[in-house]
Structures are given as structure tokens and as C-alpha cells.
Enzyme design. Structure first.
Site, mmCIF file in Angstrom:
data_model
loop_
_atom_site.group_PDB
_atom_site.id
_atom_site.type_symbol
_atom_site.label_atom_id
_atom_site.label_comp_id
_atom_site.label_asym_id
_atom_site.label_seq_id
_atom_site.Cartn_x
_atom_site.Cartn_y
_atom_site.Cartn_z
ATOM 1 N N LYS A 14 -13.015 3.313 0.776
ATOM 2 C CA LYS A 14 -12.844 3.009 2.207
ATOM 3 C C LYS A 14 -14.020 3.428 3.079
ATOM 4 C CE LYS A 14 -8.617 4.323 3.393
ATOM 5 N NZ LYS A 14 -7.345 5.212 3.588
ATOM 6 N N ARG A 52 -5.079 17.261 8.076
ATOM 7 C CA ARG A 52 -4.020 16.923 8.816
ATOM 8 C C ARG A 52 -3.102 18.213 9.547
ATOM 9 N NH1 ARG A 52 -2.426 11.762 8.089
ATOM 10 N NH2 ARG A 52 -3.510 10.352 6.533
ATOM 11 N N THR A 109 -6.686 -1.033 10.106
ATOM 12 C CA THR A 109 -6.383 -0.231 11.144
ATOM 13 C C THR A 109 -5.910 -1.030 12.573
ATOM 14 O OG1 THR A 109 -7.866 1.507 10.166
ATOM 15 C CG2 THR A 109 -6.987 2.090 12.200
ATOM 16 N N ARG A 158 0.868 -1.194 0.058
ATOM 17 C CA ARG A 158 -0.163 0.042 -0.127
ATOM 18 C C ARG A 158 0.861 1.288 0.029
ATOM 19 N NH1 ARG A 158 -1.952 2.827 4.986
ATOM 20 N NH2 ARG A 158 -3.667 4.396 4.262
#
Length: 592
Positions: free
Chosen positions: A223, A75, A281, A34
Site C-alpha cells: 500500500k 488510531r 479510498t 477485503r
């Protein structure tokens, strides 16, 4: 041979950018690499992609590349080296200054953040590890109080704990990154923060405009990390090629108590739809620093496997952890232990109901999986042009490996996310007999099946055409005694007779015999012309030169045969296939 069915996706980063580490990761079981577009540069990503593909080829493995678009992720910026410890109760400033952050100031990457919040709002950073409350806002400057402190490192995600945020599903950065991913021929595109089917349609529309004419579309994995996506999951799945259960943001947005139930529901839906699903995760997060996982983490991995996930994903564990390859080996060992003890027949039984709308390919796939159990096969071999047959088989979760053989390297790479599929290179052939024998030979060479194993083969009788799967056969995975060039188009079975026997015993009735002559001599001519067939190490031209004038050699034959002629003495009956140019000992294939 025990083969792991659940695939492992590994996030690449500073800890996994070197040649030696990547090679160790591939050997340890990395199926998909990934590339997180939230970090790094196109130059660094291109170098890593080239390196992964080069190493995988050297090691005889197929490793897929997944380009994960950042999406509208808010972020923080770069912090002082080593990160900054935020103290509970401290007052701190947030702004757009690109200078490294300190204990008194946090840089924010996105200007829109300041329009999405209000005084009194709370927000969390780094998957909820840190929490801040906004005291006041002045333009692009915020003063906030640290509610839950801790270490803040570079470029961590921000989640807003309000329902006012309306963010665009695809940012300008994502569009640039998507073009890069297409140029790099990524095998999968992961789309972040999907909220509805229109988001998937948008990225596919952009991608099709970037692809060369006639190029294979890159599949899109949506996702699921927003409550709206959970609500609209049926519509999202209708346009998606895969689903990722992104539990980090999902847990913040919906609450941690909801995540296990959502995970199970999404995996079940994907299983029934035949769509690959990734569980992601914090699966082994403690191994970023520790040599062993916690018991809860091991159970988390095991339960995802039991739920039926196609893939499990490592994030920081391989991107920034102390020993990425060790983490992969640990995850692989947990998966293998579960798969060796736990069988998932539930999906198969639910999919067994008669459906008049079920196509031939789906019916063949379902029947193939049942046949595997009935005959005790050790593998399913499926020559495939597009990978569709292998995907259909994966949906029914067979207990044995699905060996997909295709000449298209892109198809092999795209199949790396699908449960139970091991892909191998293959060559194009003109007949189904040649395709089947090539599949057996390559499966044996790979070690996925062993000599004498029973295998079920499913393919299409129209060679090279997608969506034409209509054939099932059971074969013994047997290496031929000889390989050569066939003359004629038949498969015959007869008693094995060597030239030396004829000369010594004077055998005169060759009608049910196959003559084996390492070197063709004039003494062979009369016998060969009346026998079922001839197997010789000589070429057709050499044999023709020995024939008297007017004599033809239109008998069934395999010329230029390569193999161990000394083994013929142990054979009583041979199967000679002039279509594929192969010869088998009947005793080796009787177990089918």
C-alpha cells in the site's frame, strides 16, 4: 456476453457480515473481499471468510480474500455510542484510558503516539476530516485544541503533520494477524505504510516461515500511502506482487493536489510491469448514506478505469454503508459504461517494441492479444497451472475476457485482482487436445463464450508445468455432437453414414466414411472394419461380444457415445477425435 474487466474489491464490516447481504454482494459483482485487520477479531474474521467462500461456491463464483494488515497506524479508541461531535475551538484531552471517549476526551490506542509529537504540532483524524493542535503534553496525557471539528466515531486513523515520526513498518499486532491470515489461506496480504523494499522483504520472510512446506506463497500487495514509498516505488515494486494506491493517507501525507498525478504514475508503472494495481479510498463515499453517487465520484471511478487500474476498492461504502450491494452495482455499471466506450491500446503499443530479453511466454502472450483482434475472437482461453499465462495476457489488456482454467482453487482466487481475468475450475488431462477441448466445454458452460464463437487458446504443450506456455491455436467454441470413449489415437474426418442408410441403400465403399450406429448390430461389422471409424452408443465390450471368432475390432472408434443421434441426419461430414472421445459436425467448426 459483456464481461466487466476492472475488478471490484469490497471491504467487509458490520454492514456486510450477514449471509443475505454477502450473497447479494457476490451476485452484484464483488470480486475480492477485503478483511480489514484494523477492526474486528480473529473469530469474527474467520467466520466471515468461511461464509464468503461458502456463498461464492454456492453461487458458482470465485471471490478472493485480501487480509489487510493495520501496520503502524495510529488510531483513536472507542467513542460513545453514535460518535462524539467535536466543536471547533474546544479544548480536549487525549489519553490511554480505554473508557469510551466523550466530547472532552479522546482515547488513544497506541502509547507511542505520545512520544511522536511535541507541543505546537498539528495532527488530523479520520482521513483529515478533523484537525487538532497540541497545547501541552504531560507523559501520556495531551491537551489539544480542536481546529476543525466534526463527528468522531470509533477507531479512526491519526496522521501526524510533522516529519519527526519514525515508526516500525510491522507491528506486533501485524505479526499475529499475518499468522492468522496464513492459517486462513488468504489469497492476498495487503501491507500498510510501506516505506521501502525492506518492509516487503520482512513480511515475506515472516510469511514463508509460517507456510507449510511446499505451500504456495501468498502474494503481497504494498500500500503506497507515504511520500517515501512514492520515492522508492521502483525498489518496492521489485519485491511486491501488487500495488495499492491508498489515497486517504497518501493525500494527507503528500497533499491532495499530488494524489491524482501519483495515482496515474503508479498505475502506469504497474501496467507496464504486468503488476496488478488497486485504486482505493472514497470512490463512492457519499453512497454510505445516499442512494446515488456524486458526479465527481462517478468521474473518479471512470478515470481510474481509463488510467488502467486493475481494481477499484470500496471501503466504508460496503463496510458500514446503508446498502453495500447497491453500491457495488452502481460501481459496476459505471465501470461497464466506460469499458464499453473506451479502449486502452496505449499500453499494448508501448509494449510492442522488440526486446531481446523478452521470454517465450511474454512473446506468446503479446502475439495472442494481436491474434484476437486479427481473427475477431470473443475470448482468450488459457489453461494454466500457476496463473502465469493469464497474468501475462492481462498485462497487454486484450479487449476480450481472459478465461483462465486451472484445477488449483488457490490460483483461481489469487487471479481475482487481475484485469480482465475470469477464472474457472478445470481438470488435469494427459494431452493438450484434451486440455483444449475441456477449456472450450467449460467456457461454454459458464456462458463466457457462446456456441460458434471464435476463441484463441494459448497454453503449454508440456501439460501441468508452469512457465511452459509455447502454443497458440484458434478454435470454434463448439459443443461436440457426441462424447464417449475413444479407441485409437487419431483425429479423422469423413462422410457421415448411418447404419440405416447402409441397410437401405446397400453402400459398399466405406473407405471415406464414418459409421454412426446408435446400437451396434452384426450388420455393422463388415462396414466398420473397412471404414474410417465407428461411432456407437454401445460399449467396446458389447461390440466385442458380437464379433465372430478370430475377428478383431482394432478400428478407430468412439464407444459409449452420448449425444442426440437424431441430429446426425443433418450432418454431411464428421470430425472424429479418438484422443478426446469427441465428435464434431464440420459445418459447426468451419468458422475458424
Amino acid at each position: 456476453m459483456s464481461v466487466r474487466h476492472t475488478k471490484i474489491v469490497c471491504t467487509l464490516g458490520p454492514a456486510s457480515s450477514g449471509r443475505a447481504v454477502l450473497a447479494d454482494m457476490i451476485r452484484s459483482g464483488m470480486d475480492v473481499a477485503r478483511v480489514n485487520m484494523s477492526h474486528g477479531t480473529h473469530t469474527s474474521h474467520a467466520r466471515t471468510i468461511r461464509l464468503v467462500r461458502s456463498l461464492a461456491e454456492q453461487l458458482g463464483r470465485t471471490v478472493g480474500i485480501m487480509a489487510d494488515l493495520q501496520g503502524p497506524k495510529l488510531r483513536t479508541g472507542v467513542m460513545q455510542t453514535g460518535g462524539v461531535d467535536l466543536k471547533e475551538g474546544a479544548s480536549i484531552t487525549l489519553d490511554l484510558n480505554r473508557e469510551p471517549g466523550t466530547e472532552n476526551r479522546i482515547p488513544i490506542q497506541a502509547e507511542e503516539f505520545f512520544d511522536m509529537v511535541a507541543r505546537g504540532d498539528h495532527f488530523v483524524i479520520d482521513d483529515g476530516l478533523l484537525e487538532l493542535a497540541i497545547l501541552d503534553i504531560t507523559g501520556t496525557r495531551i491537551r489539544a485544541e480542536v481546529i476543525h471539528g466534526g463527528l468522531l466515531r470509533d477507531n479512526k486513523g491519526i496522521n501526524l503533520l510533522n516529519d519527526r515520526a519514525a515508526v516500525s513498518p510491522l507491528t506486533d499486532k501485524d505479526r499475529v494477524d499475518l499468522e492468522f491470515a496464513v492459517q486462513q489461506e488468504a489469497d492476498w496480504i495487503a501491507l500498510s505504510f510501506v516505506q521501502g523494499p525492506e518492509n516487503v522483504a520482512e513480511v515475506k520472510g515472516l510469511m514463508y516461515g509460517l507456510l507449510p512446506t511446499g505451500a504456495m506463497p501468498i502474494p503481497v500487495m504494498s500500500k503506497i500511502e507515504k511520500p517515501g514509498a512514492v520515492t522508492a516505488i521502483d525498489d518496492i515494486m521489485a519485491l511486491s506482487d501488487g500495488i495499492m494506491v491508498a489515497r486517504g493517507d497518501l493525500g494527507i501525507e503528500t497533499g491532495p493536489e499530488r494524489v491524482p498525478l501519483i495515482q496515474k504514475d503508479l498505475i502506469r508503472r504497474c501496467n507496464l510491469a504486468g503488476m496488478p494495481v488497486v485504486t482505493a479510498t472514497q470512490m463512492l463515499e457519499s453512497m454510505m448514506h445516499n442512494p446515488r453517487p456524486s458526479r465527481a465520484e462517478a468521474s473518479d471511478v471512470a478515470n481510474a478505469v481509463i488510467d488502467g487500474t486493475d481494481c477499484i476498492m470500496l471501503s466504508g461504502e460496503t463496510a458500514m454503508g446503508r446498502d453495500p450491494a447497491h453500491v457495488i452495482r452502481t460501481m459496476a455499471s459505471i465501470v461497464t459504461a466506460v469499458e464499453n466506450e473506451f479502449v486502452t491500446p496505449l499500453l499494448r503499443s508501448e509494449s510492442d517494441s522488440d526486446d531481446p530479453a523478452e521470454g517465450i511466454a511474454d512473446s506468446v502472450a503479446r502475439s495472442t492479444v494481436h491474434l484476437v483482434d486479427a481473427v475477431g475472437a470473443s475470448a482468450i482461453l488459457t489453461p494454466t497451472a500457476s496463473g502465469g499465462t493469464a497474468k501475462n495476457l492481462s498485462r497487454f489488456r486484450p479487449s476480450v475476457p481472459i478465461v483462465a482454467l486451472t484445477p488449483n482453487p488457490r490460483v483461481r482466487s489469487m487471479l481475482t485482482v487481475h484485469h480482465g481475468i475470469q477464472s474457472l475450475p478445470a481438470e488435469d488431462h494427459d494431452t493438450s487436445d484434451e486440455v483444449i477441448q475441456d477449456a472450450i466445454d467449460r467456457a461454454l458452460d459458464s456462458g463466457l463464450v457462446e456456441e460458434g464463437d471464435r476463441v484463441v487458446i494459448t497454453a503449454g504443450t508440456v501439460i501441468g508445468q508452469s512457465g511452459m506456455t509455447n502454443m497458440i491455436t484458434v478454435r470454434s467454441a463448439t459443443r461436440p455432437l457426441f462424447k464417449g470413449v475413444g479407441q485409437g489415437s487419431k483425429r479423422v474426418m469423413g462422410s457421415c453414414v448411418q447404419l440405416a442408410e447402409i441397410l437401405h441403400n446397400g453402400i459398399v465403399d466405406p473407405q471415406d466414411c464414418i459409421l454412426v450406429a446408435p446400437k451396434f448390430t452384426p450388420e455393422c461389422i463388415e462396414f466398420a472394419s473397412h471404414s474410417l471409424g465407428l461411432i456407437t452408443g454401445c460399449s467396446a465390450e458389447t461390440v466385442a461380444a458380437m464379433l465372430p471368432e478370430g475377428c478383431t475390432h482394432d478400428w478407430l472408434a468412439i464407444y459409449g457415445a452420448v449425444g442426440d443421434f437424431s441430429r446426425v441426419a443433418e450432418c454431411r461430414t464428421l470430425i472424429m477425435d479418438t484422443i478426446t472421445g469427441r465428435v464434431f459436425d464440420l459445418a459447426q467448426v468451419r468458422n475458424i
